[in-house]
Design an enzyme around this catalytic site. Structure first.
Site, PDB file in Angstrom:
ATOM      1  CE  LYS A 124      25.218  -6.680  18.760  1.00 41.08           C
ATOM      2  NZ  LYS A 124      26.515  -6.053  18.409  1.00 41.08           N
ATOM      3  CB  THR A 151      25.619  -3.994  21.718  1.00 38.86           C
ATOM      4  OG1 THR A 151      26.741  -4.203  20.873  1.00 38.86           O
ATOM      5  CG2 THR A 151      25.585  -2.566  22.216  1.00 38.86           C
ATOM      6  CG  ASP A 152      28.933  -9.964  21.118  1.00 38.21           C
ATOM      7  OD1 ASP A 152      28.589 -10.108  19.928  1.00 38.21           O
ATOM      8  OD2 ASP A 152      29.432 -10.882  21.802  1.00 38.21           O
ATOM      9  CG  PHE A 195     -12.389  12.754  -1.056  1.00 37.21           C
ATOM     10  CD1 PHE A 195     -12.424  12.886   0.332  1.00 37.21           C
ATOM     11  CD2 PHE A 195     -11.574  13.616  -1.772  1.00 37.21           C
ATOM     12  CE1 PHE A 195     -11.665  13.852   0.986  1.00 37.21           C
ATOM     13  CE2 PHE A 195     -10.810  14.586  -1.127  1.00 37.21           C
ATOM     14  CZ  PHE A 195     -10.861  14.704   0.252  1.00 37.21           C
ATOM     15  NE  ARG A 204     -12.150   7.918  -2.024  1.00 37.98           N
ATOM     16  CZ  ARG A 204     -11.333   8.694  -1.334  1.00 37.98           C
ATOM     17  NH1 ARG A 204     -10.474   9.475  -1.971  1.00 37.98           N
ATOM     18  NH2 ARG A 204     -11.358   8.711  -0.010  1.00 37.98           N
ATOM     19  CD  GLN A 216      -8.641  12.726   5.833  1.00 38.80           C
ATOM     20  OE1 GLN A 216      -9.205  11.982   5.023  1.00 38.80           O
ATOM     21  NE2 GLN A 216      -7.974  13.796   5.442  1.00 38.80           N
ATOM     22  CG  ASN A 228      -6.131   7.805  -0.305  1.00 37.28           C
ATOM     23  OD1 ASN A 228      -6.500   6.737  -0.790  1.00 37.28           O
ATOM     24  ND2 ASN A 228      -6.867   8.910  -0.345  1.00 37.28           N
ATOM     25  CG  HIS A 279      -4.189   8.526  -4.607  1.00 37.63           C
ATOM     26  ND1 HIS A 279      -5.225   8.940  -3.799  1.00 37.63           N
ATOM     27  CD2 HIS A 279      -3.103   9.220  -4.197  1.00 37.63           C
ATOM     28  CE1 HIS A 279      -4.789   9.851  -2.946  1.00 37.63           C
ATOM     29  NE2 HIS A 279      -3.496  10.034  -3.158  1.00 37.63           N
TER      30      HIS A 279
HETATM   31  O1  LIG Z   1      -9.926  10.305   1.808  1.00 34.97           O
HETATM   32  C1  LIG Z   1      -9.288  11.261   1.354  1.00 34.97           C
HETATM   33  N1  LIG Z   1      -8.828  12.228   2.187  1.00 34.97           N
HETATM   34  C2  LIG Z   1      -8.127  13.321   1.753  1.00 34.97           C
HETATM   35  O2  LIG Z   1      -7.725  14.197   2.559  1.00 34.97           O
HETATM   36  C3  LIG Z   1      -7.866  13.395   0.376  1.00 34.97           C
HETATM   37  N2  LIG Z   1      -7.203  14.306  -0.393  1.00 34.97           N
HETATM   38  C4  LIG Z   1      -7.272  13.866  -1.664  1.00 34.97           C
HETATM   39  O3  LIG Z   1      -6.727  14.439  -2.656  1.00 34.97           O
HETATM   40  N3  LIG Z   1      -7.957  12.702  -1.728  1.00 34.97           N
HETATM   41  C5  LIG Z   1      -8.345  12.380  -0.467  1.00 34.97           C
HETATM   42  N4  LIG Z   1      -9.054  11.338   0.033  1.00 34.97           N
END
Ligand SMILES: O=c1[nH]c(=O)c2[nH]c(=O)[nH]c2[nH]1
Length: 287
Positions: A12, A57-58, A154, A171, A214, A240, A242
């Site tokens: 369930k 499942t009930d 970055f 950023r 990463q 991410n 943006h």
């Molecule tokens: O921290 C980031 N990793 C990426 O792999 C990536 N690729 C991207 O366009 N911006 C970012 N920023």
């Protein structure tokens, strides 16, 4: 033509249970979404329709409500293990139970003791497996939205003829954390373990001077392993989110890292696993 029955399971999904515990006027709310999945000797129901091995499942749904009343709901990991052990322990045909639980958190709204507001979008999660090979628990969270307004760069990334991204030394770094972690040992208190792991994720996000999401991911997973000896593997999924600085020069205005467009899509999706070198075998933990 010869066909055979392959892997199968049933249960369930998404039993929603809310428990209100009343301590006088001060109420406490536990709000769960419970999904049970059973497997074992289920050949006959598929081949001949003999339902004798099938716990409905009930019934699984009813068990969730009955156990909430009989045992109360504490840490979701305890409740998941209680249910999984029950299904395996009481049904001879059931060899493996998987119980997944999501918990939605409510915060007090005012001081009357009975009014609540949903706490953001964050959800606590766990999946418990009980079978003949043992018991495994993966805990986690999702929907934890975090942002650093500086200390993120970055640059130095690979480029080809389609690359237009400019390098940045400052950023916004924002993401919505989805994390799950596997236990090598069960902690004495699941709530405390969850709190420490969550704190470690947040602390690493705040403290890491980031050259990429990463790198931040790895720092977050590593911090959980450093703070929580009972945890042996952490999986993270980090969109991410943006934030683009808006070009205000058309309006005769400068923009020095102050006004941003928060894009909801597309988003980069950074995913990774951080684990102890000597982590025990996972078995069905992640299934
Ligand atoms: O921290 C980031 N990793 C990426 O792999 C990536 N690729 C991207 O366009 N911006 C970012 N920023």
């Amino acid at each position: 033509m010869v066909v055979v029955l392959g892997p199968n399971r049933y249960g369930k999904a998404e039993t929603r249970v809310v428990q209100v515990t009343r301590h006088g006027d001060a109420h406490r709310v536990k709000d769960l979404n419970v999904s049970a999945t059973l497997s074992g000797d289920m050949t006959e129901v598929h081949l001949s329709g003999d339902n004798s091995a099938v716990l409905p499942t009930d019934t699984q749904k009813n068990t969730v409500y009955a156990f909430a009343k009989k045992h109360g709901i504490g840490a979701i990991e305890d409740f998941a293990l209680l249910l999984a052990r029950h299904f395996v322990g009481t049904q001879s045909a059931v060899r493996h139970a998987r119980v997944a639980i999501e918990e939605y958190t409510w915060e007090r709204n005012g001081s009357n003791g009975h009014s609540f507001a949903r706490a953001g979008r964050e959800t606590r999660t766990c999946v418990a497996h009980v079978d003949g090979s043992g018991e495994r628990v993966v805990s986690g969270l999702r929907g934890l939205v975090v942002m650093n307004t500086t200390n993120s760069e970055f640059w130095g990334f690979a480029k080809d003829k389609y690359t237009t991204l400019t390098e940045t030394r400052d950023r916004i770094l924002a993401t919505e954390v989805a994390a799950s972690w596997r236990h090598a040992d069960f902690p004495t208190y699941w709530d405390k373990s969850h709190e420490t792991a969550r704190w470690a994720l947040l602390a690493a996000f705040a403290d890491t001077y980031s050259l990429s999401l990463q790198q931040t991911l790895y720092a977050m997973g590593s911090r959980v392993l450093a703070e929580c000896p009972e945890i042996c593997e952490v999986r993270l999924s980090l969109p991410n989110k943006h934030h683009f600085e808006v070009d205000l020069s058309h309006f005769g205005l400068d923009n020095d890292g102050e006004i941003f467009l928060a894009a909801d899509r597309p988003y980069g999706l950074i995913e990774g696993t951080v684990l102890r070198e000597d982590a025990p075998a996972a078995g069905p933990a992640w299934e």
